[in-house]
Design a protein around this motif. Structure first.
Motif, short mmCIF file in Angstrom:
data_model
loop_
_atom_site.label_atom_id
_atom_site.label_comp_id
_atom_site.label_asym_id
_atom_site.label_seq_id
_atom_site.Cartn_x
_atom_site.Cartn_y
_atom_site.Cartn_z
N TRP A 76 0.85 -1.20 0.00
CA TRP A 76 0.00 0.00 0.00
C TRP A 76 0.88 1.25 0.00
O TRP A 76 1.65 1.48 0.92
CB TRP A 76 -0.90 -0.01 1.23
CG TRP A 76 -1.74 1.23 1.39
CD1 TRP A 76 -1.39 2.38 2.03
CD2 TRP A 76 -3.08 1.43 0.93
NE1 TRP A 76 -2.42 3.28 1.99
CE2 TRP A 76 -3.46 2.74 1.31
CE3 TRP A 76 -3.99 0.64 0.22
CZ2 TRP A 76 -4.72 3.26 1.02
CZ3 TRP A 76 -5.24 1.16 -0.07
CH2 TRP A 76 -5.59 2.45 0.33
N LEU A 77 0.80 2.05 -1.06
CA LEU A 77 1.62 3.25 -1.19
C LEU A 77 0.81 4.40 -1.77
O LEU A 77 -0.02 4.19 -2.67
CB LEU A 77 2.81 2.99 -2.12
CG LEU A 77 3.89 2.02 -1.65
CD1 LEU A 77 4.86 1.76 -2.78
CD2 LEU A 77 4.62 2.58 -0.45
N ARG A 78 1.06 5.59 -1.27
CA ARG A 78 0.53 6.80 -1.88
C ARG A 78 1.51 7.27 -2.95
O ARG A 78 2.72 7.22 -2.76
CB ARG A 78 0.36 7.90 -0.83
CG ARG A 78 -0.69 7.58 0.23
CD ARG A 78 -2.08 7.73 -0.32
NE ARG A 78 -3.08 7.59 0.74
CZ ARG A 78 -4.38 7.66 0.53
NH1 ARG A 78 -4.84 7.86 -0.69
NH2 ARG A 78 -5.23 7.53 1.53
N SER A 79 0.98 7.75 -4.06
CA SER A 79 1.85 8.19 -5.14
C SER A 79 2.76 9.35 -4.73
O SER A 79 3.87 9.49 -5.23
CB SER A 79 1.00 8.61 -6.36
OG SER A 79 0.37 7.49 -6.92
N LYS A 80 2.30 10.18 -3.78
CA LYS A 80 3.11 11.31 -3.35
C LYS A 80 4.36 10.85 -2.60
O LYS A 80 5.30 11.64 -2.42
CB LYS A 80 2.29 12.24 -2.45
CG LYS A 80 1.89 11.61 -1.12
CD LYS A 80 1.08 12.59 -0.29
CE LYS A 80 0.68 11.96 1.05
NZ LYS A 80 -0.09 12.91 1.89
N ASP A 81 4.39 9.59 -2.16
CA ASP A 81 5.52 9.07 -1.41
C ASP A 81 6.41 8.14 -2.22
O ASP A 81 7.28 7.47 -1.67
CB ASP A 81 5.03 8.34 -0.16
CG ASP A 81 4.37 9.28 0.83
OD1 ASP A 81 4.86 10.41 0.97
OD2 ASP A 81 3.36 8.91 1.43
N VAL A 82 6.18 8.07 -3.54
CA VAL A 82 7.05 7.24 -4.38
C VAL A 82 7.96 8.14 -5.19
O VAL A 82 7.67 9.31 -5.43
CB VAL A 82 6.25 6.32 -5.32
CG1 VAL A 82 5.36 5.39 -4.54
CG2 VAL A 82 5.44 7.12 -6.34
N LYS A 83 9.09 7.59 -5.58
CA LYS A 83 10.02 8.33 -6.43
C LYS A 83 10.47 7.43 -7.56
O LYS A 83 10.57 6.22 -7.42
CB LYS A 83 11.21 8.82 -5.61
CG LYS A 83 12.01 7.71 -4.94
CD LYS A 83 13.17 8.26 -4.14
CE LYS A 83 13.96 7.14 -3.45
NZ LYS A 83 15.11 7.66 -2.68
N LYS A 84 10.74 8.03 -8.70
CA LYS A 84 11.13 7.27 -9.88
C LYS A 84 12.54 6.74 -9.70
O LYS A 84 13.41 7.42 -9.16
CB LYS A 84 11.07 8.16 -11.12
CG LYS A 84 10.81 7.38 -12.41
CD LYS A 84 9.38 6.95 -12.50
CE LYS A 84 9.13 6.16 -13.78
NZ LYS A 84 9.74 4.83 -13.76
N ASN A 85 12.75 5.52 -10.15
CA ASN A 85 14.11 5.02 -10.19
C ASN A 85 14.56 4.91 -11.65
O ASN A 85 13.94 5.49 -12.53
CB ASN A 85 14.23 3.67 -9.45
CG ASN A 85 13.35 2.59 -10.06
OD1 ASN A 85 12.98 2.65 -11.23
ND2 ASN A 85 13.03 1.58 -9.27
N GLY A 86 15.61 4.20 -11.91
CA GLY A 86 16.15 4.14 -13.26
C GLY A 86 15.38 3.27 -14.23
O GLY A 86 15.75 3.17 -15.40
#
Length: 252
Positions: free
Chosen positions: A162-172
């Motif tokens: 369960w994750l909010r999009s505001k708390d994710v970051k793009k990786n490579g």
């Protein structure tokens, strides 16, 4: 250079950042499970080393939209669409860390393990081995059932985070995301409080990109206009400075 022109240059820089984000959104409009990036400016403080104090400035913030993409039925047994804020958990074997995706277009590798774009899909007890995908079924909570000779066999359960999009970051990796540490506590709270019968996935389906085509196109055009406006101001300032310098030279 005066503070007014510095502010214009800063605004032009932020406009370029926003435009790059919008172009990236538009280029991924057909990418399964893609999360639209959002751009905003917040007031922040930075230290002025010359004046020995702090001054306010507009800090660009890039995050992701929680708006869900539409669900499209594919009738493919190995396709699943994560629902709500659930993300499929993958394993990066090189960095030995978890990654997260909403791209549920899965395949089976040479060792009969579930994968997404050649990255292993994690179950709650490790990797999931599928003996024959033609006889499997994904239940709404992520449980995988294998039917053989009329009997059902439990194969495992997807590790859905369960994750909010505001708390994710793009990786490579174009289809994957990482999380900030601050989400871990919230994730545990959600996992402890979730209902056992909560729908987490939809089988034989995929979630499309959540990019709003019209909005991103209009904002992209607006960015171009703003950038032209800012550069014209800087151009006029340079021209005025040149004229002033000529006038000083003539009268010196």
């Amino acid at each position: 250079m005066n503070s007014g022109i510095n502010a214009v240059l800063e605004a032009a820089k932020n406009t370029v950042i926003q435009h790059e984000i919008l172009l990236n959104n538009l280029s991924n409009i057909d990418t399964t499970g893609f999360r639209e990036q959002t751009f905003s400016l917040i007031l922040d403080k930075k230290k002025n080393n010359v004046l020995k104090n702090k001054e306010y400035y507009l800090k660009p913030v890039v995050s992701y939209s929680d708006k869900p993409g539409s669900i499209q039925e594919t009738n493919r047994l190995l396709d699943i669409a994560p629902l709500q804020n659930y993300w499929i958990t993958l394993k990066n074997p090189i960095l030995n860390q978890e990654m997260y995706t909403r791209n549920g277009h899965m395949s089976i590798d040479s060792k009969n393990r579930l994968t997404v774009n050649n990255y292993l899909v994690l179950g709650e007890k490790g990797y999931i081995v599928i003996p024959n995908y033609e006889n499997i079924n994904f239940l709404e909570d992520g449980t995988i059932i294998y039917t053989i000779k009329g009997k059902k066999k439990y194969l495992g359960k997807l590790k859905l985070t369960w994750l909010r999009s505001k708390d994710v970051k793009k990786n490579g990796y174009s289809f994957c995301y990482d999380i900030f540490n601050k989400t871990i506590e919230n994730k545990k709270i959600k996992e402890n409080n979730e209902l056992m019968n909560e729908k987490k996935i939809k089988s034989k389906s995929l979630e499309t990109s959540n990019v709003d085509l019209t909005k991103n196109l209009l904002q992209s055009i607006d960015c171009c206009r703003k950038f032209d406006f800012y550069t014209s101001i800087v151009g006029h300032d340079i021209e005025n400075n040149n004229l002033l310098n000529k006038f000083v030279d003539i009268n010196s």
